[in-house]
Design a protein around this motif. Sequence first.
Motif, PDB file in Angstrom:
ATOM      1  N   THR A  10       0.848  -1.194   0.000  1.00  0.00           N
ATOM      2  CA  THR A  10       0.000   0.000   0.000  1.00  0.00           C
ATOM      3  C   THR A  10       0.885   1.245   0.000  1.00  0.00           C
ATOM      4  N   THR A  11       1.925   1.198   0.812  1.00  0.00           N
ATOM      5  CA  THR A  11       2.841   2.326   0.899  1.00  0.00           C
ATOM      6  C   THR A  11       3.484   2.611  -0.457  1.00  0.00           C
ATOM      7  N   GLN A  12       3.932   1.520  -1.113  1.00  0.00           N
ATOM      8  CA  GLN A  12       4.511   1.683  -2.452  1.00  0.00           C
ATOM      9  C   GLN A  12       3.510   2.334  -3.392  1.00  0.00           C
ATOM     10  N   ASN A  13       2.291   1.797  -3.324  1.00  0.00           N
ATOM     11  CA  ASN A  13       1.241   2.234  -4.235  1.00  0.00           C
ATOM     12  C   ASN A  13       0.865   3.695  -4.018  1.00  0.00           C
ATOM     13  N   LEU A  14       0.826   4.095  -2.764  1.00  0.00           N
ATOM     14  CA  LEU A  14       0.408   5.462  -2.446  1.00  0.00           C
ATOM     15  C   LEU A  14       1.600   6.400  -2.276  1.00  0.00           C
ATOM     16  N   THR A  15       2.341   6.132  -1.222  1.00  0.00           N
ATOM     17  CA  THR A  15       3.419   7.042  -0.861  1.00  0.00           C
ATOM     18  C   THR A  15       4.526   7.057  -1.899  1.00  0.00           C
ATOM     19  N   GLY A  16       4.822   5.867  -2.451  1.00  0.00           N
ATOM     20  CA  GLY A  16       5.850   5.790  -3.484  1.00  0.00           C
ATOM     21  C   GLY A  16       5.523   6.729  -4.622  1.00  0.00           C
ATOM     22  N   LYS A  17       4.268   6.633  -5.080  1.00  0.00           N
ATOM     23  CA  LYS A  17       3.837   7.491  -6.189  1.00  0.00           C
ATOM     24  C   LYS A  17       3.821   8.965  -5.784  1.00  0.00           C
ATOM     25  N   LEU A  18       3.364   9.230  -4.559  1.00  0.00           N
ATOM     26  CA  LEU A  18       3.331  10.615  -4.091  1.00  0.00           C
ATOM     27  C   LEU A  18       4.739  11.192  -4.000  1.00  0.00           C
ATOM     28  N   ASP A  19       5.659  10.361  -3.488  1.00  0.00           N
ATOM     29  CA  ASP A  19       7.041  10.843  -3.356  1.00  0.00           C
ATOM     30  C   ASP A  19       7.644  11.167  -4.715  1.00  0.00           C
ATOM     31  N   ASP A  20       7.378  10.289  -5.695  1.00  0.00           N
ATOM     32  CA  ASP A  20       7.865  10.564  -7.052  1.00  0.00           C
ATOM     33  C   ASP A  20       7.299  11.887  -7.554  1.00  0.00           C
ATOM     34  N   LEU A  21       6.019  12.068  -7.269  1.00  0.00           N
ATOM     35  CA  LEU A  21       5.355  13.302  -7.702  1.00  0.00           C
ATOM     36  C   LEU A  21       6.001  14.522  -7.049  1.00  0.00           C
ATOM     37  N   PHE A  22       6.189  14.419  -5.734  1.00  0.00           N
ATOM     38  CA  PHE A  22       6.766  15.553  -5.007  1.00  0.00           C
ATOM     39  C   PHE A  22       8.196  15.844  -5.459  1.00  0.00           C
ATOM     40  N   LYS A  23       8.927  14.776  -5.791  1.00  0.00           N
ATOM     41  CA  LYS A  23      10.306  14.963  -6.250  1.00  0.00           C
ATOM     42  C   LYS A  23      10.339  15.736  -7.564  1.00  0.00           C
ATOM     43  N   GLY A  24       9.368  15.441  -8.428  1.00  0.00           N
ATOM     44  CA  GLY A  24       9.362  16.065  -9.754  1.00  0.00           C
ATOM     45  C   GLY A  24       8.767  17.467  -9.781  1.00  0.00           C
ATOM     46  N   HIS A  25       8.152  17.865  -8.666  1.00  0.00           N
ATOM     47  CA  HIS A  25       7.486  19.165  -8.635  1.00  0.00           C
ATOM     48  C   HIS A  25       8.223  20.135  -7.735  1.00  0.00           C
ATOM     49  N   ILE A  26       8.430  21.337  -8.190  1.00  0.00           N
ATOM     50  CA  ILE A  26       8.996  22.313  -7.265  1.00  0.00           C
ATOM     51  C   ILE A  26       7.937  23.347  -6.908  1.00  0.00           C
ATOM     52  N   THR A  27       7.022  23.561  -7.817  1.00  0.00           N
ATOM     53  CA  THR A  27       6.008  24.575  -7.538  1.00  0.00           C
ATOM     54  C   THR A  27       4.730  23.929  -7.041  1.00  0.00           C
ATOM     55  N   ILE A  28       4.057  24.660  -6.163  1.00  0.00           N
ATOM     56  CA  ILE A  28       2.774  24.188  -5.659  1.00  0.00           C
ATOM     57  C   ILE A  28       1.697  24.790  -6.549  1.00  0.00           C
ATOM     58  N   ASP A  29       1.238  23.992  -7.506  1.00  0.00           N
ATOM     59  CA  ASP A  29       0.260  24.525  -8.452  1.00  0.00           C
ATOM     60  C   ASP A  29      -0.919  23.554  -8.620  1.00  0.00           C
ATOM     61  N   GLU A  30      -1.857  23.955  -9.440  1.00  0.00           N
ATOM     62  CA  GLU A  30      -3.071  23.149  -9.638  1.00  0.00           C
ATOM     63  C   GLU A  30      -2.748  21.756 -10.191  1.00  0.00           C
ATOM     64  N   GLU A  31      -1.723  21.701 -11.027  1.00  0.00           N
ATOM     65  CA  GLU A  31      -1.329  20.419 -11.604  1.00  0.00           C
ATOM     66  C   GLU A  31      -0.912  19.435 -10.496  1.00  0.00           C
ATOM     67  N   LEU A  32      -0.218  19.956  -9.505  1.00  0.00           N
ATOM     68  CA  LEU A  32       0.206  19.127  -8.367  1.00  0.00           C
ATOM     69  C   LEU A  32      -1.019  18.515  -7.675  1.00  0.00           C
ATOM     70  N   TYR A  33      -2.013  19.370  -7.397  1.00  0.00           N
ATOM     71  CA  TYR A  33      -3.211  18.874  -6.718  1.00  0.00           C
ATOM     72  C   TYR A  33      -3.946  17.836  -7.561  1.00  0.00           C
ATOM     73  N   GLU A  34      -3.990  18.078  -8.865  1.00  0.00           N
ATOM     74  CA  GLU A  34      -4.681  17.120  -9.735  1.00  0.00           C
ATOM     75  C   GLU A  34      -3.985  15.775  -9.749  1.00  0.00           C
ATOM     76  N   GLU A  35      -2.657  15.819  -9.720  1.00  0.00           N
ATOM     77  CA  GLU A  35      -1.924  14.547  -9.721  1.00  0.00           C
ATOM     78  C   GLU A  35      -2.054  13.826  -8.385  1.00  0.00           C
ATOM     79  N   ILE A  36      -2.089  14.583  -7.314  1.00  0.00           N
ATOM     80  CA  ILE A  36      -2.322  13.971  -5.998  1.00  0.00           C
ATOM     81  C   ILE A  36      -3.685  13.267  -6.015  1.00  0.00           C
TER      82      ILE A  36
END
Length: 298
Positions: A10-36
């Motif tokens: 579950t952690t891989q499925n959720l947090t793993g993906k979230l961490d990848d997302l956070f690593k690739g994003h520097i700005t806090i924008d609408e795209e970030l929220y949509e991907e979350i």
Amino acid sequence: SKLKEGLSKTTQNLTGKLDDLFKGHITIDEELYEEIEEILITGDIGFETTMKIVDTLRTNVKKKSIKEIDGVREELKLIVEEILSSDDAKLKIEPSPAILVVVGVNGVGKTTSIGKIASRLNQEGKKVMLAAGDTFRAAAADQLEIWAQRAGVDIVKHGEGADPSAVIFDSIHSAKSKNIDVLICDTAGRLHNKKNLMQELSKIFRIIEREYPEATREVLLVIDATTGQNAMNQVKIFKEAAPLDGIILTKLDGTAKGGVVLAIKSELKIPIKLIGVGEKIEDLQDFDAKSFSEALFA
Ligand code: GDP
């Protein structure tokens, strides 16, 4: 810990993906929220709960003037923890005597969970008895008897096809005469006939009310985490058939669908009290919001 280990998929499925997302994003924008949003939905958290989480996240980030991406991750964790926490997550067996009625569909881990609870309470020094109320399946009472032996507790069982209410009736009287602290009742879990299920359960509750009004009553629904959103539907159906006090969520070990915990808490408002993290007798834990969200956001 066993919980962390069990939740690793579950952690891989959720947090793993979230961490990848956070690593690739520097700005806090609408795209970030949509991907979350997308990650949470595919992580079995459910549409409604996901929307609630992301809306809260958006609001809080603004309100708290969070500027760093790490701060967003931390805020997300706090929101999850808040959803998971509730005051009544403890199994209620005091004052003694208590009666636990365990309901759920066949195969979810009902028998195993009853055995685990019995063993734990027995080790805590409580006098425990099991009632084999699933008289429909030939093997059900036999399986329960094996667990009773493992746990070192008494069991009341009748023959196959007997009236479940008669088993409950007898077990209550036996529990009274033996000064049992906790009587744990198994029930049949045939969902294909909802009307039968409701009638059978309401008959059992009538017997309990009449024969054991002094007992602290706790009704627990067992669901299987590996079935994800399907488990949600079972909760909805059983909610109509029985006054549920809590949920036992089994097979959290090895599933990637542990996110369903959030959907249950947030949408159905029934506390998760116990979780199954393996097949062995000791693989049962109290549900703890903090350690669960910590395991999730390891
Ligand atoms: P019942 O039909 O609902 O009474 O289900 P059982 O208690 O017989 O369990 C069905 C299967 O699920 C068995 O093979 C159990 O060993 C397994 N099981 C039950 N709880 C857990 C759990 O928490 N984790 C895992 N991995 N398996 C479990």
